[in-house]
Design a protein around this motif. Sequence first.
Motif, PDB file in Angstrom:
ATOM      1  N   CYS A   1       0.662  -1.156   0.038  1.00 30.65           N
ATOM      2  CA  CYS A   1       0.067  -0.026   0.119  1.00 30.65           C
ATOM      3  C   CYS A   1       0.890   1.125   0.004  1.00 30.65           C
ATOM      4  CB  CYS A   1      -0.931   0.047   1.027  1.00 30.65           C
ATOM      5  SG  CYS A   1      -2.046  -1.331   1.197  1.00 30.65           S
ATOM      6  N   MET A   2       1.969   1.261   0.715  1.00 33.40           N
ATOM      7  CA  MET A   2       2.926   2.399   0.780  1.00 33.40           C
ATOM      8  C   MET A   2       3.458   2.519  -0.786  1.00 33.40           C
ATOM      9  SD  MET A   2       2.423   3.799   3.542  1.00 33.40           S
ATOM     10  CE  MET A   2       0.743   2.960   3.507  1.00 33.40           C
ATOM     11  N   LEU A   3       3.898   1.495  -1.417  1.00 39.15           N
ATOM     12  CA  LEU A   3       4.181   1.627  -2.823  1.00 39.15           C
ATOM     13  C   LEU A   3       3.169   2.326  -3.575  1.00 39.15           C
ATOM     14  CD1 LEU A   3       6.233   0.871  -4.992  1.00 39.15           C
ATOM     15  CD2 LEU A   3       4.822  -1.334  -5.490  1.00 39.15           C
ATOM     16  N   VAL A   4       1.975   2.098  -3.622  1.00 38.32           N
ATOM     17  CA  VAL A   4       0.852   2.934  -4.188  1.00 38.32           C
ATOM     18  C   VAL A   4       0.979   4.263  -3.721  1.00 38.32           C
ATOM     19  CG1 VAL A   4      -1.684   3.026  -4.494  1.00 38.32           C
ATOM     20  CG2 VAL A   4      -0.476   1.016  -4.501  1.00 38.32           C
ATOM     21  N   LEU A   5       1.068   4.692  -2.397  1.00 33.16           N
ATOM     22  CA  LEU A   5       0.973   6.108  -2.042  1.00 33.16           C
ATOM     23  C   LEU A   5       2.243   6.746  -2.225  1.00 33.16           C
ATOM     24  CD1 LEU A   5      -0.270   6.006   1.683  1.00 33.16           C
ATOM     25  CD2 LEU A   5      -1.501   6.151  -0.647  1.00 33.16           C
TER      26      LEU A   5
ATOM     27  N   ASN B   1       4.274   9.029   5.020  1.00 36.53           N
ATOM     28  CA  ASN B   1       4.822   9.416   6.258  1.00 36.53           C
ATOM     29  C   ASN B   1       3.559   9.832   7.253  1.00 36.53           C
ATOM     30  OD1 ASN B   1       3.926  12.027   5.618  1.00 36.53           O
ATOM     31  ND2 ASN B   1       6.017  12.731   5.444  1.00 36.53           N
ATOM     32  N   LYS B   2       2.523   9.757   6.722  1.00 40.23           N
ATOM     33  CA  LYS B   2       1.129   9.915   7.462  1.00 40.23           C
ATOM     34  C   LYS B   2       0.452   8.463   7.745  1.00 40.23           C
ATOM     35  CE  LYS B   2      -0.029  14.325   5.744  1.00 40.23           C
ATOM     36  NZ  LYS B   2       0.092  15.194   7.067  1.00 40.23           N
ATOM     37  N   ASN B   3       1.508   7.379   7.401  1.00 40.60           N
ATOM     38  CA  ASN B   3       0.999   6.094   7.650  1.00 40.60           C
ATOM     39  C   ASN B   3       1.874   5.123   8.069  1.00 40.60           C
ATOM     40  OD1 ASN B   3      -2.034   6.185   6.398  1.00 40.60           O
ATOM     41  ND2 ASN B   3      -0.798   7.268   5.049  1.00 40.60           N
ATOM     42  N   ILE B   4       2.790   5.642   9.240  1.00 37.20           N
ATOM     43  CA  ILE B   4       3.794   4.959   9.484  1.00 37.20           C
ATOM     44  C   ILE B   4       3.557   3.443  10.269  1.00 37.20           C
ATOM     45  CG2 ILE B   4       6.014   5.058  10.859  1.00 37.20           C
ATOM     46  CD1 ILE B   4       5.985   7.916  10.350  1.00 37.20           C
ATOM     47  N   PHE B   5       3.950   2.532   9.673  1.00 38.50           N
ATOM     48  CA  PHE B   5       3.554   1.161  10.150  1.00 38.50           C
ATOM     49  C   PHE B   5       3.682   1.042  11.638  1.00 38.50           C
ATOM     50  CE2 PHE B   5       4.211  -3.437  10.973  1.00 38.50           C
ATOM     51  CZ  PHE B   5       3.152  -4.019  10.312  1.00 38.50           C
TER      52      PHE B   5
ATOM     53  N   TYR C   1      -6.901  -5.483   4.142  1.00 36.45           N
ATOM     54  CA  TYR C   1      -6.019  -4.877   5.045  1.00 36.45           C
ATOM     55  C   TYR C   1      -6.342  -3.220   4.848  1.00 36.45           C
ATOM     56  CZ  TYR C   1      -2.124  -2.882   7.236  1.00 36.45           C
ATOM     57  OH  TYR C   1      -1.243  -2.111   8.246  1.00 36.45           O
ATOM     58  N   PHE C   2      -6.759  -2.744   5.930  1.00 32.63           N
ATOM     59  CA  PHE C   2      -7.045  -1.344   5.928  1.00 32.63           C
ATOM     60  C   PHE C   2      -5.759  -0.461   6.469  1.00 32.63           C
ATOM     61  CE2 PHE C   2     -11.075  -3.265   6.384  1.00 32.63           C
ATOM     62  CZ  PHE C   2     -11.945  -2.693   5.355  1.00 32.63           C
ATOM     63  N   VAL C   3      -5.606   0.430   5.810  1.00 32.60           N
ATOM     64  CA  VAL C   3      -4.320   1.211   6.260  1.00 32.60           C
ATOM     65  C   VAL C   3      -5.059   2.822   6.739  1.00 32.60           C
ATOM     66  CG1 VAL C   3      -2.394   2.895   5.719  1.00 32.60           C
ATOM     67  CG2 VAL C   3      -2.667   0.288   4.808  1.00 32.60           C
ATOM     68  N   ARG C   4      -4.713   3.158   7.983  1.00 31.82           N
ATOM     69  CA  ARG C   4      -5.213   4.457   8.441  1.00 31.82           C
ATOM     70  C   ARG C   4      -4.156   5.414   8.739  1.00 31.82           C
ATOM     71  NH1 ARG C   4     -10.212   1.921  10.378  1.00 31.82           N
ATOM     72  NH2 ARG C   4     -11.072   1.308   8.460  1.00 31.82           N
ATOM     73  N   PRO C   5      -4.445   6.433   8.855  1.00 28.86           N
ATOM     74  CA  PRO C   5      -3.284   7.277   9.345  1.00 28.86           C
ATOM     75  C   PRO C   5      -3.006   7.327  10.542  1.00 28.86           C
ATOM     76  CG  PRO C   5      -4.698   8.725   7.868  1.00 28.86           C
ATOM     77  CD  PRO C   5      -5.590   7.430   8.273  1.00 28.86           C
ATOM     78  N   HIS C   6      -1.759   7.396  11.106  1.00 33.16           N
ATOM     79  CA  HIS C   6      -1.426   6.871  12.366  1.00 33.16           C
ATOM     80  C   HIS C   6      -2.111   7.962  13.456  1.00 33.16           C
ATOM     81  CE1 HIS C   6       2.383   8.694  10.994  1.00 33.16           C
ATOM     82  NE2 HIS C   6       2.350   9.539  12.157  1.00 33.16           N
ATOM     83  N   ASN C   7      -2.287   7.669  14.770  1.00 33.47           N
ATOM     84  CA  ASN C   7      -3.288   8.314  15.506  1.00 33.47           C
ATOM     85  C   ASN C   7      -3.058   9.816  15.598  1.00 33.47           C
ATOM     86  OD1 ASN C   7      -4.492   5.981  15.743  1.00 33.47           O
ATOM     87  ND2 ASN C   7      -3.675   5.513  18.033  1.00 33.47           N
TER      88      ASN C   7
END
Length: 342
Positions: free
Chosen positions: A159-163, A179-183, A290-296
Motif C-alpha cells: 500500500c505504501m508503494l501505491v501512496l 509518512n502519515k501512515n507509518i507502520f 487490510y485497511f491502512v489508516r493514518p497513525h493516530n
Amino acid sequence: MIAPKSHSDLPPFPDGLPLAPIARISHNKLLQNDPEEAERVLEACRTHGFFYLDMTDNDDGQTLLGESEDLLSLAYRAFDCPAEEKKKFALVKGVSLFGYKENGTIKLTDPEKRPDTTEFFNVAKDHMHGFAESRTYPTDLTDERHLFQAFTRNAHETCMLVLETLAKQLKLAPDAFANKNIFEEPSGDHCRLTHKFAHHTDKSAIGLPSHTDFGSITMLFNWLGGLQIQSHDPAKKGEWEYVKPIPGHAIINLGDAMVTFSNGLLQSGKHRVIPAPGEQAEVDRYSIVYFVRPHNSVMMEPLEEFKDLSEHLKVAGKFEPEGGKTLTAGEWMRQRSIQLGS
C-alpha cells in the motif's frame, strides 16, 4: 455454511453483467518505477478510486497471495463456531473498531436502514505486533499471530508503494503520504476477516450498505462476486457496476483520508456488497482485507500543497466536527466508528 476452498470450487461469475471498467495495474511495474504504470495509478485514483493490482508477476506479490489464502482458511475456522462464542469478542461501537462484529448491523449512514448480512473480525495491526496493548481475540486468531504479522507488514508495504507512486505523480516528496501512515506508529490499521451468508431466498438483502472507506488505502482479496462500485460515467450516474474478482489480483481503493489530504484531488469510490450474482449467491462469501489508516497523531487536514485549492472539503467527508475543529486521525476514527450503527 458453505465454504469454497479455491476459485475452482466456485460457480462461475455470470456473463452479461455491468462491470466496472477499472484499470489492471502491474505490481512488478510499480516496483520498477514504470512511468506509464504510475500515470495509470494516478488516473485510477482521480476517477474511480479503485483498481486491480496484479500480484502474480513478482515474488513479493506471490507471497501476499499465499498469505491471503492462509488467512482465508483461518476465516473458515474462525467463523465456524457458535454465535455466542464469537460475541464474547465483540467490538465496542464508538470506542474501538477491533474485535467481532455480528451480522444484522444497521449503518447509520444507510438511508434504507437495511440490516447487513456480513460478520467480521477486525484484528489490529498494533495488537499483533505489540505496538499497543492488545484486546482479547479468539485463540484461533491469536495462534496465527505470525501469519497476521507477516500479512499486515507485507500488505502495508504494498500500500505504501501505491501512496509513494501517487506522491511522485503529484510532484510531492515521495513520502508525503506514506509518512502519515507509518507502520510502527499506533493507528487504526487492521486486517479484517469477513463472512457473508449465502442468499438462498432474499436476493434483495444487503451484504454491506454503500459507503466509502475512511482510512488512507484498502487492499482486498476476495474470491466471490458481490462487490459493486458506483459508475464514474456521467451517463450512468448513480448506477452500480460489479468489480469482478480476478484470480491473482488484489483490489485496491483509496479511503476518505486521502481525499482529505489531497483536498479532493484524489477520490474514494463509493461501494457496497450485495448478494453474489447467479449461482454464486448460493455460496457463502469470504474476503480478507487490510485497511491502512493514518497513525493516530496525524492531523486530518490537506497537505500544504493542496490547501489553496478552490473547494475545501470538510474533515472526514461525512461529518463536521464541532466548531470546525481539525481532528487527529485517532479522534477521527472514533467519530467514524460511531457510524457503524446498531
